[in-house]
Design a protein around this motif. Structure first.
Motif, PDB file in Angstrom:
ATOM      1  N   ASP A  32       0.840  -1.207   0.000  1.00 28.99           N
ATOM      2  CA  ASP A  32       0.000   0.000   0.000  1.00 28.99           C
ATOM      3  C   ASP A  32       0.869   1.249   0.000  1.00 28.99           C
ATOM      4  N   MET A  33       1.952   1.229   0.781  1.00 30.81           N
ATOM      5  CA  MET A  33       2.853   2.385   0.794  1.00 30.81           C
ATOM      6  C   MET A  33       3.485   2.596  -0.577  1.00 30.81           C
ATOM      7  N   ASP A  34       3.793   1.509  -1.257  1.00 27.83           N
ATOM      8  CA  ASP A  34       4.362   1.619  -2.606  1.00 27.83           C
ATOM      9  C   ASP A  34       3.380   2.287  -3.569  1.00 27.83           C
ATOM     10  N   ALA A  35       2.093   2.098  -3.316  1.00 29.34           N
ATOM     11  CA  ALA A  35       1.078   2.777  -4.128  1.00 29.34           C
ATOM     12  C   ALA A  35       0.884   4.219  -3.664  1.00 29.34           C
ATOM     13  N   TRP A  36       0.894   4.411  -2.370  1.00 26.21           N
ATOM     14  CA  TRP A  36       0.652   5.751  -1.830  1.00 26.21           C
ATOM     15  C   TRP A  36       1.724   6.750  -2.264  1.00 26.21           C
ATOM     16  N   ILE A  37       2.968   6.318  -2.409  1.00 29.27           N
ATOM     17  CA  ILE A  37       4.032   7.262  -2.734  1.00 29.27           C
ATOM     18  C   ILE A  37       3.804   7.926  -4.089  1.00 29.27           C
ATOM     19  N   SER A  38       3.017   7.302  -4.945  1.00 30.43           N
ATOM     20  CA  SER A  38       2.733   7.873  -6.263  1.00 30.43           C
ATOM     21  C   SER A  38       1.335   8.472  -6.347  1.00 30.43           C
ATOM     22  N   ASP A  39       0.662   8.585  -5.212  1.00 29.92           N
ATOM     23  CA  ASP A  39      -0.712   9.070  -5.219  1.00 29.92           C
ATOM     24  C   ASP A  39      -0.783  10.540  -5.641  1.00 29.92           C
ATOM     25  N   ASP A  40      -1.873  10.882  -6.322  1.00 35.53           N
ATOM     26  CA  ASP A  40      -2.062  12.273  -6.732  1.00 35.53           C
ATOM     27  C   ASP A  40      -2.311  13.200  -5.554  1.00 35.53           C
ATOM     28  N   ASP A  41      -2.805  12.644  -4.447  1.00 36.21           N
ATOM     29  CA  ASP A  41      -3.019  13.440  -3.245  1.00 36.21           C
ATOM     30  C   ASP A  41      -1.665  13.629  -2.553  1.00 36.21           C
ATOM     31  N   MET A  42      -1.234  14.856  -2.486  1.00 33.78           N
ATOM     32  CA  MET A  42       0.069  15.156  -1.901  1.00 33.78           C
ATOM     33  C   MET A  42       0.209  14.632  -0.473  1.00 33.78           C
ATOM     34  N   TRP A  43      -0.876  14.673   0.296  1.00 29.41           N
ATOM     35  CA  TRP A  43      -0.811  14.270   1.696  1.00 29.41           C
ATOM     36  C   TRP A  43      -0.682  12.754   1.844  1.00 29.41           C
ATOM     37  N   ILE A  44      -1.238  12.015   0.906  1.00 29.54           N
ATOM     38  CA  ILE A  44      -1.058  10.563   0.900  1.00 29.54           C
ATOM     39  C   ILE A  44       0.401  10.233   0.567  1.00 29.54           C
ATOM     40  N   ALA A  45       0.958  10.913  -0.420  1.00 31.48           N
ATOM     41  CA  ALA A  45       2.362  10.702  -0.765  1.00 31.48           C
ATOM     42  C   ALA A  45       3.278  11.104   0.390  1.00 31.48           C
TER      43      ALA A  45
END
Length: 240
Positions: A149-162
């Motif tokens: 999930d973290m590997d996906a979150w780092i590329s998320d469009d939401d800056m706060w998720i990244a």
């Protein structure tokens, strides 16, 4: 826990959450300081209204609110957090973050979607960073499969998720997955926003307390890819 037709998380039934909220709302509201609230709202860039509670006052009230309450199950934690997030004033969000921090070890990986919802809703550093380091980080420690999930979150469009993905290892010290940490920093090295650039420097600076040479060597190879802010923050305590 499911998703409602409005796309928001469904709040589980919880007698404990009923008790906590019934105590919390009047206790915090009675101690409100409107003049201080305006100053706090301005300092936090108008992200939310405030009651005007200083941290010592809020913590003292929290102890009173929670006195005699039992240890929560995961559903209770979810209910408390989501119900607090529905309230407009920021101090209720702080209560929720503190409650999750205190009880994250009692929760499963099923809490991660709730944490994501909180991070992506009424987003600002004051709640996001604590959720990243203390809640999301704790969940990933307990269930390493969540690194996907973290590997996906780092590329998320939401800056706060990244930003959360960058910071979730902040307290890991010698348990830090160094390859993943450096890869995440590189993945976001070109991000234009201050909060991502700052987070890159912060997570590297924190890891430098454990292995300064690894951070120094990494930046010797890659510093040209990073904003000066990120590099300055990373090297603040260890030099060039």
């Amino acid at each position: 826990m499911g998703v409602t037709g409005r796309g928001t998380l469904e709040v589980p039934r919880s007698a404990l959450a009923d008790t906590v909220l019934a105590r919390l709302v009047p206790a915090y509201a009675e101690a409100a300081d409107p003049e201080r609230a305006e100053a706090m709202r301005a300092y936090m860039k108008d992200v939310a209204p405030f009651l005007g509670l200083t941290t010592p006052v809020r913590r003292a009230l929290t102890r009173t609110v929670l006195q005699g309450t039992p240890r929560p199950a995961e559903a209770d934690c979810v209910a408390v957090a989501l119900r607090c997030w529905e309230l407009p004033e920021r101090e209720y969000h702080y209560f929720a973050v503190d409650y999750l921090r205190r009880h994250v070890a009692r929760c499963s990986s099923g809490l991660l979607p709730v944490a994501r919802h909180l991070i992506a809703t009424v987003s600002w550093w004051d709640t996001v960073d604590l959720l990243a380091a203390h809640v999301v980080g704790g969940l990933v420690t307990a269930d390493p499969k969540l690194t996907a999930d973290m590997d996906a979150w780092i590329s998320d469009d939401d800056m706060w998720i990244a930003r959360t993905a960058l910071l979730h290892q902040l307290r890991y010290k010698e348990r830090t997955d160094t390859d993943r940490l450096f890869a995440y920093c590189l993945r976001q090295s070109g991000h234009p926003d201050f909060f991502i650039r700052k987070a890159i420097g912060w997570c590297l600076r924190e890891y430098a307390k454990t292995d300064s040479e690894a951070v120094r060597d990494f930046l010797a190879r890659e510093r040209g890819r990073f904003a000066p802010l990120s590099v300055r923050e990373a090297l603040k305590n260890i030099g060039a």
